[in-house]
Design a protein around this motif. Structure first.
Motif, PDB file in Angstrom:
ATOM      1  N   THR A 104      -7.703   0.900  -2.793  1.00  0.00           N
ATOM      2  CA  THR A 104      -8.619   1.629  -3.666  1.00  0.00           C
ATOM      3  C   THR A 104      -7.857   2.718  -4.420  1.00  0.00           C
ATOM      4  OG1 THR A 104      -9.137   3.271  -1.968  1.00  0.00           O
ATOM      5  CG2 THR A 104     -10.528   1.279  -2.035  1.00  0.00           C
ATOM      6  N   LEU A 123       0.826  -1.211   0.000  1.00  0.00           N
ATOM      7  CA  LEU A 123       0.000   0.000   0.000  1.00  0.00           C
ATOM      8  C   LEU A 123       0.862   1.264   0.000  1.00  0.00           C
ATOM      9  CD1 LEU A 123      -2.969   0.697  -0.102  1.00  0.00           C
ATOM     10  CD2 LEU A 123      -2.984   0.783   2.385  1.00  0.00           C
ATOM     11  N   GLN A 129       0.908   4.029  -2.969  1.00  0.00           N
ATOM     12  CA  GLN A 129       0.660   5.451  -2.710  1.00  0.00           C
ATOM     13  C   GLN A 129       1.793   6.316  -3.234  1.00  0.00           C
ATOM     14  OE1 GLN A 129      -0.154   5.280   1.598  1.00  0.00           O
ATOM     15  NE2 GLN A 129      -2.071   6.313   1.109  1.00  0.00           N
ATOM     16  N   GLU A 133      -8.344   5.828  -4.176  1.00  0.00           N
ATOM     17  CA  GLU A 133      -8.041   6.912  -3.231  1.00  0.00           C
ATOM     18  C   GLU A 133      -6.715   6.665  -2.516  1.00  0.00           C
ATOM     19  OE1 GLU A 133     -12.012   6.959  -4.460  1.00  0.00           O
ATOM     20  OE2 GLU A 133     -11.133   5.362  -3.267  1.00  0.00           O
ATOM     21  N   TRP A 134      -6.338   5.408  -2.370  1.00  0.00           N
ATOM     22  CA  TRP A 134      -5.085   5.041  -1.717  1.00  0.00           C
ATOM     23  C   TRP A 134      -3.976   4.779  -2.736  1.00  0.00           C
ATOM     24  CZ3 TRP A 134      -3.918   4.807   3.513  1.00  0.00           C
ATOM     25  CH2 TRP A 134      -4.978   5.086   4.364  1.00  0.00           C
ATOM     26  N   LEU A 159      -8.790  -1.385   1.759  1.00  0.00           N
ATOM     27  CA  LEU A 159      -7.826  -0.289   1.699  1.00  0.00           C
ATOM     28  C   LEU A 159      -7.261  -0.058   0.301  1.00  0.00           C
ATOM     29  CD1 LEU A 159      -5.749  -1.006   4.913  1.00  0.00           C
ATOM     30  CD2 LEU A 159      -7.045   1.072   4.452  1.00  0.00           C
ATOM     31  N   GLN A 176       0.740   8.877  -6.036  1.00  0.00           N
ATOM     32  CA  GLN A 176       0.567  10.234  -5.543  1.00  0.00           C
ATOM     33  C   GLN A 176       1.830  11.089  -5.623  1.00  0.00           C
ATOM     34  OE1 GLN A 176      -1.256   9.616  -1.699  1.00  0.00           O
ATOM     35  NE2 GLN A 176      -3.083   8.727  -2.616  1.00  0.00           N
TER      36      GLN A 176
END
Length: 159
Positions: free
Chosen positions: A108, A79, A83, A110-111, A106, A87
């Motif tokens: 997703t 994860l 990210q 968004e993550w 978790l 990001q």
């Protein structure tokens, strides 16, 4: 296309070896024994280091990556890597392995995860579909399960 694979265990090595037939692969892992099984293979470059460390990701070529696949044996690491890839480095496609199905929620967009892959969840889904659909066979799923191409066998004596 350059694909960076974080994790060189069984899953990471399998991906690297198969994808390297058509793409340039970077493989990053802390375990030198895992990496040594990939060293010298065409189109694969190995990097020893922690893929949750941005400096190590940059050494492994994340700045030129088209796809990042985070397939370590640790969900937390997968994860974090996802990210960072999405990001911080704006990688177009990020794939992450989910080891514990309880953590699926978790992984997703968004993550930072475009595609989450959970072997137990996939097997459960396949069994459930087989039991509930009978003669309906799912041939292909598109856009993370939003669309499906199916085959239905209708018996000749069916009205």
């Amino acid at each position: 296309m350059y694909i960076l694979i974080a994790g060189a265990g069984k899953v990471g090595r399998y991906l690297a070896q198969n994808l390297s037939e058509m793409h340039q692969i970077g493989s990053i892992d802390l375990n030198q024994t895992h990496l040594s099984q990939l060293e010298g293979k065409p189109n694969i470059t190995t990097y020893k280091g922690d893929a949750t460390d941005p400096k190590k990701l940059e050494e492994a070529g994340i700045l030129r990556a088209d796809i990042v696949a985070s397939v370590t044996g640790d969900d937390e690491d997968n994860l974090v890597i996802a990210q960072l890839a999405k990001q911080v480095y704006q990688i177009p496609r990020v794939v992450a392995r989910v080891n514990d199905p309880r953590n699926q929620w978790l992984f997703t967009r968004e993550w930072g995860v475009d595609i989450a892959v959970s072997s137990p969840q996939i097997i459960l889904q396949l069994i459930s579909e087989e039991v509930s659909l009978g003669e309906v066979l799912t041939l292909l799923k598109l856009r993370v399960g939003e669309l499906s191409l199916i085959e239905v066998t209708i018996p000749q004596n069916s009205p």
